[in-house]
Design a protein around this motif. Structure first.
Motif, PDB file in Angstrom:
ATOM      1  N   ASN A 109     -23.545 -15.317  25.996  1.00  0.00           N
ATOM      2  CA  ASN A 109     -24.396 -14.141  26.055  1.00  0.00           C
ATOM      3  C   ASN A 109     -23.891 -13.065  25.088  1.00  0.00           C
ATOM      4  O   ASN A 109     -22.723 -12.673  25.149  1.00  0.00           O
ATOM      5  N   PRO A 110     -24.755 -12.539  24.187  1.00  0.00           N
ATOM      6  CA  PRO A 110     -24.281 -11.585  23.175  1.00  0.00           C
ATOM      7  C   PRO A 110     -23.936 -10.207  23.710  1.00  0.00           C
ATOM      8  O   PRO A 110     -23.456  -9.366  22.933  1.00  0.00           O
ATOM      9  N   LEU A 111     -24.150  -9.923  24.999  1.00  0.00           N
ATOM     10  CA  LEU A 111     -23.682  -8.659  25.551  1.00  0.00           C
ATOM     11  C   LEU A 111     -22.157  -8.639  25.656  1.00  0.00           C
ATOM     12  O   LEU A 111     -21.563  -7.557  25.766  1.00  0.00           O
ATOM     13  N   TYR A 112     -21.501  -9.812  25.631  1.00  0.00           N
ATOM     14  CA  TYR A 112     -20.066  -9.868  25.387  1.00  0.00           C
ATOM     15  C   TYR A 112     -19.877  -9.540  23.901  1.00  0.00           C
ATOM     16  O   TYR A 112     -20.473 -10.192  23.038  1.00  0.00           O
ATOM     17  N   LEU A 113     -19.054  -8.572  23.576  1.00  0.00           N
ATOM     18  CA  LEU A 113     -18.916  -8.102  22.207  1.00  0.00           C
ATOM     19  C   LEU A 113     -18.291  -9.182  21.328  1.00  0.00           C
ATOM     20  O   LEU A 113     -17.126  -9.554  21.504  1.00  0.00           O
ATOM     21  N   SER A 114     -19.056  -9.698  20.376  1.00  0.00           N
ATOM     22  CA  SER A 114     -18.609 -10.810  19.541  1.00  0.00           C
ATOM     23  C   SER A 114     -17.426 -10.410  18.656  1.00  0.00           C
ATOM     24  O   SER A 114     -17.329  -9.258  18.205  1.00  0.00           O
ATOM     25  N   PRO A 115     -16.513 -11.347  18.367  1.00  0.00           N
ATOM     26  CA  PRO A 115     -15.342 -11.040  17.527  1.00  0.00           C
ATOM     27  C   PRO A 115     -15.697 -10.555  16.132  1.00  0.00           C
ATOM     28  O   PRO A 115     -14.898  -9.872  15.493  1.00  0.00           O
ATOM     29  N   ILE A 116     -16.884 -10.892  15.637  1.00  0.00           N
ATOM     30  CA  ILE A 116     -17.241 -10.504  14.272  1.00  0.00           C
ATOM     31  C   ILE A 116     -17.300  -8.992  14.114  1.00  0.00           C
ATOM     32  O   ILE A 116     -17.220  -8.459  13.000  1.00  0.00           O
ATOM     33  N   TYR A 117     -17.407  -8.245  15.217  1.00  0.00           N
ATOM     34  CA  TYR A 117     -17.417  -6.781  15.154  1.00  0.00           C
ATOM     35  C   TYR A 117     -16.019  -6.196  14.978  1.00  0.00           C
ATOM     36  O   TYR A 117     -15.883  -5.012  14.670  1.00  0.00           O
ATOM     37  N   ASN A 118     -14.968  -6.989  15.197  1.00  0.00           N
ATOM     38  CA  ASN A 118     -13.607  -6.458  15.167  1.00  0.00           C
ATOM     39  C   ASN A 118     -13.196  -6.057  13.749  1.00  0.00           C
ATOM     40  O   ASN A 118     -13.374  -6.832  12.801  1.00  0.00           O
ATOM     41  N   THR A 119     -12.620  -4.879  13.621  1.00  0.00           N
ATOM     42  CA  THR A 119     -12.146  -4.402  12.323  1.00  0.00           C
ATOM     43  C   THR A 119     -10.660  -4.647  12.104  1.00  0.00           C
ATOM     44  O   THR A 119     -10.141  -4.353  11.024  1.00  0.00           O
ATOM     45  N   ASP A 120      -9.963  -5.202  13.117  1.00  0.00           N
ATOM     46  CA  ASP A 120      -8.524  -5.442  12.991  1.00  0.00           C
ATOM     47  C   ASP A 120      -8.208  -6.899  12.701  1.00  0.00           C
ATOM     48  O   ASP A 120      -7.066  -7.332  12.863  1.00  0.00           O
ATOM     49  N   HIS A 121      -9.225  -7.686  12.303  1.00  0.00           N
ATOM     50  CA  HIS A 121      -9.055  -9.075  11.878  1.00  0.00           C
ATOM     51  C   HIS A 121      -8.597  -9.998  13.004  1.00  0.00           C
ATOM     52  O   HIS A 121      -7.976 -11.029  12.751  1.00  0.00           O
ATOM     53  N   THR A 122      -8.899  -9.661  14.232  1.00  0.00           N
ATOM     54  CA  THR A 122      -8.580 -10.527  15.364  1.00  0.00           C
ATOM     55  C   THR A 122      -9.844 -11.214  15.857  1.00  0.00           C
ATOM     56  O   THR A 122     -10.915 -10.608  15.898  1.00  0.00           O
ATOM     57  N   ILE A 123      -9.691 -12.481  16.209  1.00  0.00           N
ATOM     58  CA  ILE A 123     -10.819 -13.239  16.754  1.00  0.00           C
ATOM     59  C   ILE A 123     -10.690 -13.225  18.266  1.00  0.00           C
ATOM     60  O   ILE A 123     -10.165 -14.151  18.896  1.00  0.00           O
ATOM     61  N   GLN A 124     -11.124 -12.126  18.859  1.00  0.00           N
ATOM     62  CA  GLN A 124     -11.060 -11.932  20.304  1.00  0.00           C
ATOM     63  C   GLN A 124     -12.316 -11.206  20.768  1.00  0.00           C
ATOM     64  O   GLN A 124     -12.902 -10.428  20.007  1.00  0.00           O
ATOM     65  N   VAL A 125     -12.697 -11.448  22.001  1.00  0.00           N
ATOM     66  CA  VAL A 125     -13.773 -10.684  22.628  1.00  0.00           C
ATOM     67  C   VAL A 125     -13.123  -9.490  23.317  1.00  0.00           C
ATOM     68  O   VAL A 125     -12.414  -9.643  24.308  1.00  0.00           O
ATOM     69  N   LYS A 126     -13.368  -8.299  22.784  1.00  0.00           N
ATOM     70  CA  LYS A 126     -12.655  -7.115  23.253  1.00  0.00           C
ATOM     71  C   LYS A 126     -13.403  -6.331  24.314  1.00  0.00           C
ATOM     72  O   LYS A 126     -12.895  -5.304  24.780  1.00  0.00           O
TER      73      LYS A 126
END
Length: 510
Positions: free
Chosen positions: A390-407
Motif C-alpha cells: 500500500n503506497p500510504l506506507y512512505l516509499s523509500p524512493i522519497y528518502n534523501t539520505d540514500h537509505t532504502i527504508q520505509v520511514k
C-alpha cells in the motif's frame, strides 16, 4: 536463409494467425508539478511506471494477445510486451511487461513480468493491498495459478483458487546508485509468492477468506552493519524454506528466524450482489511474523543452560489492532456516481513496542517491533524504491539520505474514492486520503505528521464510430498538503490509442 530473417518470419506468422485477438497499444504521458515531488496519487498505484520527480513523462508501446480470448478451448496461450522510454524516471528504458501465458482449463502458467491486479479491491479507487499491491514494477517470475475451482460435492457453494511463483528482482543497479554506499543493498534477490482463497455461498451472496504470503530470499547483501558482504543460500533448500517459511538467516545465531524476509496478509470479503447495487465489505490484515499472523507466540523457554529449550506450555498473545478495513458500493443504475470506496488503515500496533529475546537470566520472549515493510538484512518490501504493498506506507524512493527504508510505517489513514460515467465514453474518479504518520518504532517523529492527498481525474474514450476510434485522452489534477508528503500540486496528461490487427478483432474477442 539468414537465421534472423527466419526468426522474424516465424514471429510474423504467429502474429498473422492471431490477429483477431491481438491488440497494439501506444500511450504518452506528461506530468508537471510544483513542490518537492509529484503528488502521491499522480504516481502511486501505477504498477511502478511513474515518477516522484516534479516533471516527468514517457512514451509507451505494447502488443498483447490475451489467452482468455477463446474460452471454448482447453489449451490457450497469450503473450504481452510492454516497453516505455521515460524521462526523469528511475531508468530511461522500462520493460514494464514481457510475458507468455499458457492456460489449460482453469490452470495458468505465466513466465515473465506481468501486471497482476489486486485481490478483493477496486483497482482504481482503493488505496491498495498491503502485501501484493499495484504500486511497484512487476517482478519477472514463473507463476502457476488455479482459477476458481468448485469443490466437488458442495453443490457449488464452496470454491477454491490459489497461486504460487518464484522470480528475481531487477533493481540491483538502482539500489547501488541510490544508496551511494550509505546503506545496505542487495543483488540478485529471489522472490516468492503464494496465496490461497476459499469462497462460500451462492452467486449473489458470497464470503471469501484467503491467505497471501511473499518472501525475499537468497542473493547477496552488501554494506551490512555487521559484515561488508553476506552471501545467502541460493540452493534448492533456500527455495524450499521460502515456500515453507523455515530455515534461518546466517546472522541469526541462537535467535532463529525464518530464512529470508517473509510477509503476508489475511484477507476476507463479504460480497452482496443485488439487481441494482453491489456491496463489498473487506479486510486486509498484514503480518511480518507470528505476532500478527496467528497473534500467538511461544514463550515457555527454560533458564540457564536450558534457555533455548522449550520447557512448558506458555504463550504470549497479541492484539487485533492493525488492519485495512474497506467497503465498496456499486450503483448499477446511476452512472453519474456509480462506485464508492471508503477504507480505514491502522498500522500503529505492529505487535507492540517491545521486542525481547530470551537470555539465560530472563526467559521472556516477546516479538513486537515488527517494523512493517522493513527487514534487518534485506531492503524491505520494495522494488525500484516503491513499496510493493500500500503506497500510504512512505516509499523509500522519497528518502534523501540514500537509505532504502520505509520511514513512516506507523500511521492511521482514511481513504475515499468515487467514480462515475456521466456521458458515453467519459469516465472520472476522485480520490482523497487523510493520514497521520508517527514514523517507526525505531525512529518516532517528535510530532505526528499529517497529510492530505487528493486526485481528480477524467478520461474520454472516443466512440468506435468516430474518426478517432481507439483513441483516449486523460487529464488529472493531484495535490498533497502536510508535513508527511510536503505541499505539492501537479497536472498529468495522458494520450493513448488501442488498435486491433484485424478490424474484427474486438468482435471476435467478445
Amino acid at each position: 536463409m539468414n537465421k534472423r530473417i527466419t526468426i522474424v518470419c516465424m514471429l510474423l506468422g504467429v502474429v498473422m494467425t492471431t490477429t483477431a485477438q491481438t491488440e497494439l497499444r501506444t500511450e504518452t504521458q506528461v506530468t508537471a508539478s510544483a513542490g518537492d515531488h509529484s503528488p502521491l496519487w499522480l504516481n502511486a498505484n501505477h504498477y511502478g511506471l511513474s515518477s516522484i520527480e516534479r516533471n516527468s513523462g514517457y512514451l509507451r508501446a505494447g502488443i498483447f494477445h490475451e489467452a482468455d480470448s477463446n474460452r471454448t478451448r482447453e489449451w490457450r496461450w497469450g503473450y504481452g510486451a510492454d516497453v516505455a522510454v521515460a524521462a526523469n524516471f528511475t531508468s530511461t528504458l522500462v520493460v514494464q511487461q514481457a510475458y507468455a501465458d499458457l492456460h489449460w482449463k482453469k490452470i495458468r502458467m505465466t513466465v515473465g513480468s506481468k501486471q497482476q491486479p489486486m485481490v478483493h479491491k477496486n483497482q482504481e479507487l482503493s488505496s491498495g493491498s498491503q502485501t501484493f499491491g499495484i504500486n511497484a514494477r512487476p517482478i519477472p517470475q514463473v507463476r502457476f495459478e488455479l482459477d476458481w475451482w468448485t469443490v466437488p460435492y458442495t453443490r457449488g457453494w464452496v470454491a477454491f483458487r490459489g497461486y504460487g511463483s518464484y522470480g528475481m528482482t531487477t533493481d540491483d543497479r538502482w539500489q547501488k546508485d541510490f544508496t551511494q554506499g550509505h546503506d545496505r543493498r542487495t543483488e540478485h534477490t529471489f522472490f516468492h509468492t503464494k496465496g490461497g482463497y476459499l469462497r462460500f455461498g451462492p452467486k449473489n451472496i458470497t464470503f471469501e477468506l484467503g491467505l497471501e504470503m511473499g518472501c525475499q530470499f537468497g542473493g547477496t547483501i552488501y554494506d551490512h552493519v555487521s559484515a561488508p558482504k553476506i552471501e545467502n543460500d541460493k540452493g534448492f533448500k533456500a527455495f524450499l524454506n521460502a515456500l515453507t517459511a523455515q530455515g534461518t538467516d546466517k546472522t541469526d545465531g541462537n535467535y532463529l528466524n525464518s530464512e529470508g524476509n517473509h510477509v503476508g496478509s489475511w484477507v476476507a470479503k463479504l460480497n452482496i450482489d443485488q439487481e441494482k447495487w453491489n456491496l463489498g465489505l473487506y479486510a486486509d490484515q498484514f503480518f511480518e511474523d507470528n505476532s500478527m499472523m496467528v497473534h500467538i507466540a511461544y514463550n515457555g523457554y527454560g533458564s540457564g543452560d536450558e534457555a533455548f529449550l522449550r520447557k512448558q506450555s506458555r504463550y504470549f498473545c497479541y492484539d487485533f489492532r492493525d488492519a485495512l478495513l474497506g467497503a465498496e458500493l456499486k450503483l448499477k443504475a446511476f452512472p453519474w456516481a456509480n462506485d464508492f470506496v471508503v477504507e480505514y488503515l491502522y498500522t500503529k500496533y505492529q505487535g507492540g513496542p517491545v521486542y525481547h529475546d530470551i537470555t539465560k537470566t530472563d526467559g521472556e520472549h516477546i516479538t513486537g517491533l515488527d517494523d512493517y515493510y522493513n527487514h534487518h538484512l534485506f531492503t524491505g518490501w520494495q522494488h525500484w524504491g516503491m513499496v510493493m504493498g500500500n503506497p500510504l506506507y512512505l516509499s523509500p524512493i522519497y528518502n534523501t539520505d540514500h537509505t532504502i527504508q520505509v520511514k513512516d510505517n506507523r500511521f492511521w489513514a482514511w481513504h475515499f474514492g468515487i467514480s462515475g460515467d456521466p456521458l458515453p465514453g467519459l469516465h472520472y474518479r476522485l480520490l482523497t486520503s487523510v493520514q497521520k504518520g508517527f514514523g517507526t518504532y525505531f525512529a518516532i517523529y517528535p510530532e505526528p505528521r499529517n497529510n492530505v492527498s487528493m486526485l481528480a481525474e477524467a478520461a474520454y474514450h472516443f466512440p468506435a464510430t468516430s474518426r478517432w476510434a481507439g483513441w483516449h485522452v486523460k487529464g488529472a489534477l493531484g495535490m498533497d498538503r502536510g508535513e508527511l508528503m510536503g505541499d505539492n500540486f501537479g497536472l498529468q496528461l495522458t494520450v493513448g490509442r488501442s488498435m486491433w490487427l484485424n478490424k474484427k478483432g474486438k468482435e471476435n474477442r467478445q
